[in-house]
Design a protein around this motif. Structure first.
Motif, short mmCIF file in Angstrom:
data_model
loop_
_atom_site.label_atom_id
_atom_site.label_comp_id
_atom_site.label_asym_id
_atom_site.label_seq_id
_atom_site.Cartn_x
_atom_site.Cartn_y
_atom_site.Cartn_z
N GLU A 22 0.93 -0.98 -0.04
CA GLU A 22 -0.15 0.02 -0.07
C GLU A 22 0.98 1.18 0.20
O GLU A 22 0.57 2.27 -0.69
CB GLU A 22 -0.90 0.03 1.20
N ASP A 67 -8.50 6.50 -5.79
CA ASP A 67 -7.46 5.30 -5.53
C ASP A 67 -6.78 5.52 -4.28
O ASP A 67 -6.54 4.78 -3.25
CB ASP A 67 -6.34 5.02 -6.63
N THR A 70 -7.84 4.89 -0.44
CA THR A 70 -8.05 3.44 -0.26
C THR A 70 -6.53 2.71 0.44
O THR A 70 -6.46 1.62 0.62
CB THR A 70 -8.49 2.49 -1.28
#
Length: 141
Positions: A22, A67, A70
């Motif tokens: 991430e 995006d 998240t």
């Protein structure tokens, strides 16, 4: 007892590694967003605006911001430049992303109408949101 300690250490390493993806993606997205906004800014510096160029850039920036929202799971501050107050002030942080995303939508809508004033105002507000987020939620080191 030793086995439990090793298992706990391994589990912690796996959890930290889970956030590495991430972190890498959000860092790549921020670089992409920065480059896209620079291209948008360049378009607005031209004497004649190319709305067909501005529209996809604004849409791409919008999707990138969506995006990004998240990619800040709890505990993903380690090994990143993100400040921990992202998670203690989550609603405010997400609000800034929502505002940024909305500005890129407004640029796209202004491109449809070829409304130079509205598009420039939205781009200025997007820049302001970027600065505000960096000041509040990004470590300098």
């Amino acid at each position: 007892m030793k086995k439990i300690g090793i298992a706990a250490l391994f589990s912690f390493s796996v959890i930290a590694a889970d956030h590495a993806q991430e972190i890498e993606i959000r860092q790549d997205n921020f670089q992409y967003l920065d480059a896209t906004v620079d291209l948008l800014d360049d378009e607005f510096d031209k004497d004649v605006l190319d709305w067909d160029r501005i529209m996809p850039l604004a849409q791409s920036a919008h999707l990138t911001v969506e995006d990004q929202k998240t990619l800040f799971p709890e505990g993903s501050a380690d090994n990143s430049r993100a400040r921990t107050k992202i998670w203690t002030q989550k609603a405010e942080f997400e609000g800034k992303f929502n505002t940024l995303s909305q500005q890129f939508i407004l640029i796209s809508e202004a491109a449809i109408e070829q409304d130079d004033v509205a598009a420039r105002a939205a781009l200025d507000k997007a820049f302001s949101q970027c600065r505000s987020c960096h000041m509040n939620y990004r470590s300098l080191w």
